[in-house]
Scaffold this motif. Structure first.
Motif, mmCIF file in Angstrom:
data_model
loop_
_atom_site.group_PDB
_atom_site.id
_atom_site.type_symbol
_atom_site.label_atom_id
_atom_site.label_comp_id
_atom_site.label_asym_id
_atom_site.label_seq_id
_atom_site.Cartn_x
_atom_site.Cartn_y
_atom_site.Cartn_z
ATOM 1 N N LEU A 186 0.803 -1.230 0.000
ATOM 2 C CA LEU A 186 0.000 0.000 0.000
ATOM 3 C C LEU A 186 0.838 1.284 0.000
ATOM 4 N N SER A 187 1.902 1.296 0.791
ATOM 5 C CA SER A 187 2.651 2.548 0.927
ATOM 6 C C SER A 187 3.719 2.711 -0.149
ATOM 7 N N SER A 188 3.974 1.677 -0.926
ATOM 8 C CA SER A 188 5.090 1.750 -1.874
ATOM 9 C C SER A 188 4.660 1.205 -3.215
ATOM 10 N N ILE A 189 3.463 1.571 -3.625
ATOM 11 C CA ILE A 189 2.906 0.949 -4.813
ATOM 12 C C ILE A 189 3.706 1.302 -6.055
ATOM 13 N N LYS A 190 4.469 2.390 -5.979
ATOM 14 C CA LYS A 190 5.247 2.751 -7.166
ATOM 15 C C LYS A 190 6.331 1.719 -7.464
ATOM 16 N N HIS A 191 6.718 0.942 -6.459
ATOM 17 C CA HIS A 191 7.700 -0.120 -6.714
ATOM 18 C C HIS A 191 7.154 -1.202 -7.626
ATOM 19 N N PHE A 192 5.846 -1.259 -7.732
ATOM 20 C CA PHE A 192 5.236 -2.364 -8.468
ATOM 21 C C PHE A 192 4.561 -1.896 -9.749
ATOM 22 N N GLU A 193 4.815 -0.649 -10.100
ATOM 23 C CA GLU A 193 4.150 -0.115 -11.273
ATOM 24 C C GLU A 193 5.064 -0.155 -12.482
ATOM 25 N N LYS A 194 4.417 -0.364 -13.626
ATOM 26 C CA LYS A 194 5.146 -0.274 -14.880
ATOM 27 C C LYS A 194 4.257 0.537 -15.802
ATOM 28 N N LYS A 195 4.702 1.695 -16.185
ATOM 29 C CA LYS A 195 3.918 2.613 -17.021
ATOM 30 C C LYS A 195 2.536 2.862 -16.408
ATOM 31 N N GLY A 196 2.447 2.952 -15.109
ATOM 32 C CA GLY A 196 1.165 3.275 -14.473
ATOM 33 C C GLY A 196 0.301 2.073 -14.159
ATOM 34 N N TRP A 197 0.672 0.880 -14.636
ATOM 35 C CA TRP A 197 -0.118 -0.312 -14.319
ATOM 36 C C TRP A 197 0.530 -1.085 -13.194
ATOM 37 N N ILE A 198 -0.306 -1.536 -12.255
ATOM 38 C CA ILE A 198 0.212 -2.340 -11.153
ATOM 39 C C ILE A 198 0.519 -3.745 -11.659
ATOM 40 N N GLN A 199 1.706 -4.227 -11.352
ATOM 41 C CA GLN A 199 2.114 -5.568 -11.777
ATOM 42 C C GLN A 199 1.811 -6.552 -10.654
ATOM 43 N N ALA A 200 0.682 -7.228 -10.768
ATOM 44 C CA ALA A 200 0.240 -8.111 -9.683
ATOM 45 C C ALA A 200 1.271 -9.200 -9.415
ATOM 46 N N ARG A 201 1.919 -9.675 -10.463
ATOM 47 C CA ARG A 201 2.878 -10.763 -10.273
ATOM 48 C C ARG A 201 4.076 -10.294 -9.449
ATOM 49 N N LYS A 202 4.548 -9.086 -9.777
ATOM 50 C CA LYS A 202 5.695 -8.538 -9.054
ATOM 51 C C LYS A 202 5.345 -8.352 -7.571
ATOM 52 N N GLU A 203 4.119 -7.856 -7.348
ATOM 53 C CA GLU A 203 3.648 -7.689 -5.972
ATOM 54 C C GLU A 203 3.691 -9.023 -5.232
ATOM 55 N N ARG A 204 3.203 -10.066 -5.921
ATOM 56 C CA ARG A 204 3.103 -11.355 -5.253
ATOM 57 C C ARG A 204 4.488 -11.903 -4.928
ATOM 58 N N HIS A 205 5.409 -11.764 -5.895
ATOM 59 C CA HIS A 205 6.763 -12.278 -5.654
ATOM 60 C C HIS A 205 7.420 -11.562 -4.475
ATOM 61 N N LYS A 206 7.215 -10.234 -4.446
ATOM 62 C CA LYS A 206 7.816 -9.464 -3.359
ATOM 63 C C LYS A 206 7.216 -9.916 -2.029
ATOM 64 N N PHE A 207 5.900 -10.121 -2.042
ATOM 65 C CA PHE A 207 5.272 -10.559 -0.800
ATOM 66 C C PHE A 207 5.837 -11.898 -0.354
ATOM 67 N N GLU A 208 6.064 -12.792 -1.316
ATOM 68 C CA GLU A 208 6.605 -14.099 -0.945
ATOM 69 C C GLU A 208 7.971 -13.962 -0.262
ATOM 70 N N ASP A 209 8.747 -12.980 -0.701
ATOM 71 C CA ASP A 209 10.027 -12.706 -0.021
ATOM 72 C C ASP A 209 9.797 -12.360 1.446
ATOM 73 N N TYR A 210 8.867 -11.428 1.666
ATOM 74 C CA TYR A 210 8.598 -11.019 3.051
ATOM 75 C C TYR A 210 7.984 -12.155 3.851
ATOM 76 N N GLN A 211 7.166 -12.943 3.168
ATOM 77 C CA GLN A 211 6.529 -14.074 3.842
ATOM 78 C C GLN A 211 7.600 -14.986 4.434
ATOM 79 N N ARG A 212 8.657 -15.222 3.652
ATOM 80 C CA ARG A 212 9.754 -16.050 4.148
ATOM 81 C C ARG A 212 10.528 -15.327 5.243
ATOM 82 N N GLU A 213 10.858 -14.051 4.960
ATOM 83 C CA GLU A 213 11.708 -13.303 5.882
ATOM 84 C C GLU A 213 11.048 -13.148 7.254
#
Lengths: 324, 504
Positions: free
Chosen positions: B356-383
């Motif tokens: 929510l607070s860093s959505i620009k990390h997951f944007e490409k040309k203004g579109w949210i990349q759901a896959r990128k979001e999910r992968h990043k979350f999986e990193d945190y899920q492990r960490e």
């Protein structure tokens, strides 16, 4: 679309037992629509005719475009009562500038600008003035209607530029332009809500404004954006309405449109307090109301009774929706 | 136990959506005892109590009250049996007065059917006085402190004749003094033969007030006994199923250069002349009693509250923070207290709350990349060891500890240099608490400056390098880890001592 499909599949395997419940809660509006559609088909054999179907779409296109804007506002946790009056005001301004400039482009831009400006003011009042949206837009509702009446001297304004009426009275193939505009805008708003930052923030804001603010999001700008976009869509609706008749009535155009738009959004499953709901739901809510009107006309139900049937359907639809 | 047994629940089973929550739990309660019901979040305590309160119906099992089998079909049946349920959440109506709240639904009326205000006010004063509270019965509840609201909630349950009172974490927003008064009152209730079921995560309170305990884990009964003969560590072990080390979490990190300076920060009515600094790699604690102004102080530093004077410097640069967005840009992150109201967006998915607070990390040309979001979350899920089977479900279906980890991941993704944690382990069970502390230590080790606000001195003492104490909006003491003790912090927090600096 792709991620929605995966979600469906995963949920299905997870919640095997309550599968039906889940479909019902997500798609109750679709089911209600199918039922009403089936009833209409059985009741009247003219209902399914292509021309009749196009009529329905044509009739709902104005309310439909407004309901898209209303969906945004209601998802953000607000409400916009001013849409009907703003439609009349934008229409009157549009015709005045059209006749004065003899340029269709100026007329079109005026309608959009007036709608967006009214929405922007609503947004400012709600976000910066901290006025409840119900109150702020109630004020706008009275004010905009009054401006329209004053400018048109209580009567109608007719366009004197020939080409203006072709905006609504033209077709692409067999499909009228207003229908195309409505379908196109539905798609755009759907994508904006699902795929962009703005859409995500609107859902967050409607669900928990304080947490959204504490997540370092410019909540007030999102609110202003929501109302401005709603106003812009009302401007589009004003164009469709004005061009179709080649004139606008300052006293009766747009009357009670806010209620039809809110009804469509609610039937579509959007939560009154915001945060939950779908653009697609509103789309089917709009169609449901359209089919209902059409059916009653085909069946020669007295126009005085149509309101009662509509009211009942709205309440039944919402009664059956799953609530939290 | 014999005839002294007031209540027996036998073989209670309950499942929601085919998920078994209780697998045949036995529970018994004696007349005139205070009985602790213990277990981690999700152990089934609330479900069991909701069954007793008539809110849920058991799938199997029976409830025997005073020797009679009884079925609790509705909350009303339960209430008619003299069972009172004091819920954790405050259910007061803030726009009504104190007496109106106490008598809501049970108003005293005269023979004409009119409200007998005078008698209700008298009763109100009486019952509140027993709890050591003196407020005007006609005062509006919205004008009262949170702790008073909680006391009103408790008083409401005591107004009617009762034989069994269920208290679900009644002390979360009470000050120590009030807790003391509540305990004294509970003891007098006990002597008059009323039984109390007491649910709390605070083992010290359990030790102070309870006679016996029952422990649940994962929906099953795992142990019971008398408090007197039991070591608290053994209870903790029973609750989590393994022994949890309470020490050895803290380790001193290399402390870097100062990164946050706060000078003469004042907000009228909330806090005055606050001066402190925090360095990279340091964990700094702020503690005090309710109403000490620490939450207001850090909400101001984070830009949530706007009216304040003074300067805030981040990395040597003076910054003007009038919106949380500015704080984020300055590199400050904030994990607020009261997670449900302030931190989670319940209709968004777990992933969406993370980004929510860093959505620009997951944007490409203004579109949210759901896959990128999910992968990043999986990193945190492990960490962070976030337990969630499907991160696309809404966040409110997670347990408190996992929700908190998602909130932390949100600020990790922002990559803030300074992280403020306000009451980070509120409503989180023992096992997850330790994990949160561990993550806080890890973040400090990575060179982040950490600020922890908590009213629980033991929590502060466990993880902080340096501790500030606040009292009525002022910093009254500053201690290094080695010098601080719980007693010392308490002296400064109650205003008994102030002023002298303990750090050279």
């Amino acid at each position: 679309m792709a991620n929605i499909r995966t979600r469906t599949n995963e949920d299905r395997t997870l919640w095997k037992g309550i599968n039906l419940n889940w479909i019902w809660s997500e798609y109750s509006v679709l089911i209600a629509f199918i039922i009403i559609f089936a009833v209409a088909t059985i009741m009247n054999d003219r209902f399914l005719h292509f021309q009749n179907q196009m009529n329905i779409l044509m009739q709902v296109s104005t309310i439909g475009v407004i309901a898209l804007g209303m969906t945004l506002v209601m998802l953000s946790g607000g409400i916009d009562l001013s849409v009907g009056s703003v439609l009349a005001m934008a229409g009157v301004f549009s015709i005045l500038s059209l006749n004065a400039s003899e340029s269709i482009l100026v007329g079109v831009l005026t309608a959009l600008a007036v709608g967006a400006l009214a929405g922007f003011i609503n947004g400012l009042l709600v976000a910066k003035g901290k006025i409840a949206s119900f109150i702020a837009t109630l004020g706008m509702m009275a004010g905009a209607r009054s401006i329209a009446l004053y400018l048109a001297d209580g009567g109608s304004q007719a366009a004197e530029v020939g080409g203006f009426m072709y905006i609504s009275n033209s077709a692409l193939g067999a499909i009228d332009t207003p229908i195309i505009i409505f379908l196109f805008l539905t798609l755009i708003i759907y994508i904006v809500m699902q795929k962009t930052r703005f859409g995500r923030y609107v859902y967050a804001l409607g669900s928990n404004e304080k947490a959204t603010l504490l997540s370092a999001i410019r909540v007030d700008r999102i609110k202003i954006g929501v109302y401005t976009l709603c106003g812009l869509l009302v401007g589009v609706a004003a164009l469709i309405e004005t061009s179709r008749l080649n004139s606008i009535s300052s006293s009766s155009s747009g009357n009670l449109y806010e209620l039809d738009a809110i009804a469509a959004v609610i039937i579509g499953g959007t939560r009154m307090t915001g945060g939950k709901g779908k653009v697609i739901g509103t789309f089917f809510g709009v169609l449901l109301l359209g089919v209902l009107n059409n059916m009653m006309n085909l069946m020669n139900i007295s126009p005085h009774l149509q309101g009662l049937v509509k009211g009942l359907i709205i309440i039944i639809a919402v009664l059956f929706q799953k609530r939290d | 136990m014999g005839q002294d047994t007031v209540l027996e629940m036998k073989g209670i089973k309950k499942s929601f959506n085919q998920v078994d929550v209780l697998h045949g739990v036995d529970f018994s309660l004696q007349k005139g005892e205070i009985h602790a019901l213990l277990g981690e979040n999700g152990a089934g305590k609330s479900t069991l109590m909701n069954i007793l309160g008539g809110i849920h119906q058991p799938d199997e099992g029976e409830i025997v009250l005073n020797g009679q089998p009884i079925s609790m079909d509705t909350p009303r049946t339960s209430q008619e049996q003299g069972i009172r349920f004091i819920h954790q959440e405050l259910n007061v109506v803030t726009d009504l007065t104190v007496y109106e709240n106490l008598f809501l639904g049970a108003e005293i009326r005269n023979k004409w059917g009119m409200l007998n205000v005078k008698e209700m006010c008298n009763h109100t004063e009486e019952v509140l006085a027993k709890l050591g509270i003196y407020v005007n019965p006609k005062a509006y509840v919205r004008d009262l402190e949170t702790s008073y609201k909680q006391m009103i909630e408790i008083a409401k349950a005591l107004l009617k004749d009762s034989q069994l009172i269920i208290m679900d974490e009644p002390t979360t927003s009470l000050t120590d003094n009030e807790v003391g008064r509540l305990f004294a009152f509970m003891k007098s209730l006990k002597e008059s033969g009323i039984s109390i079921i007491y649910i709390s995560h605070k083992l010290k309170e359990i030790q102070a007030i309870c006679d016996r305990y029952t422990v649940l884990r994962d929906g099953s009964f795992v142990g019971k006994g008398t408090i007197e003969n039991t070591d608290l560590n053994d209870i903790t072990k029973l609750m989590v199923g393994k022994s949890v080390s309470t020490d050895a979490l803290y380790h001193r990190n290399a402390i870097g250069e100062p990164i946050l300076h706060v000078r003469d920060l004042t907000s009228d009515g909330n806090f005055q002349n606050i001066n402190f600094s925090v360095s990279k790699g340091e964990v700094v604690g702020f503690t005090g009693l309710a109403g000490d102004g620490r939450t207001e102080l850090f909400e101001s530093i984070f830009g949530f509250r706007k009216k304040n004077q003074g300067t805030i410097e981040v990395g040597g640069q003076s910054v003007k923070i009038n919106h949380p967005k500015k704080a984020l840009q300055a590199g400050i992150g904030f994990v607020p207290k009261n997670r449900k109201e302030n931190a989670i967006v319940k209709d968004l998915s777990v992933i969406e709350n993370m980004s929510l607070s860093s959505i620009k990390h997951f944007e490409k040309k203004g579109w949210i990349q759901a896959r990128k979001e999910r992968h990043k979350f999986e990193d945190y899920q492990r960490e962070l060891n976030i337990k969630v089977h499907n991160p696309k479900i809404t966040i409110d279906s997670l347990s408190g500890g996992n929700q908190q980890k998602v909130v932390i991941s949100k600020w990790l993704e922002v990559n803030a240099d300074i992280l403020i944690f306000d009451n980070p382990t509120q409503g989180i069970d023992v096992g997850a608490k330790n994990e949160i502390y561990q993550h806080i230590m890890n973040l400090a080790e990575q060179g982040k400056a950490i600020i922890v606000l908590s009213s629980e001195a033991p929590e502060i003492l466990r993880i902080c390098d340096r501790i500030f104490v606040m009292y009525q909006g002022e910093l009254t003491g500053e201690f290094n880890r080695e010098d601080a003790t719980e007693e010392l912090l308490m002296e400064y927090a109650t205003g008994a001592k102030k002023g002298e600096k303990q750090v050279g």
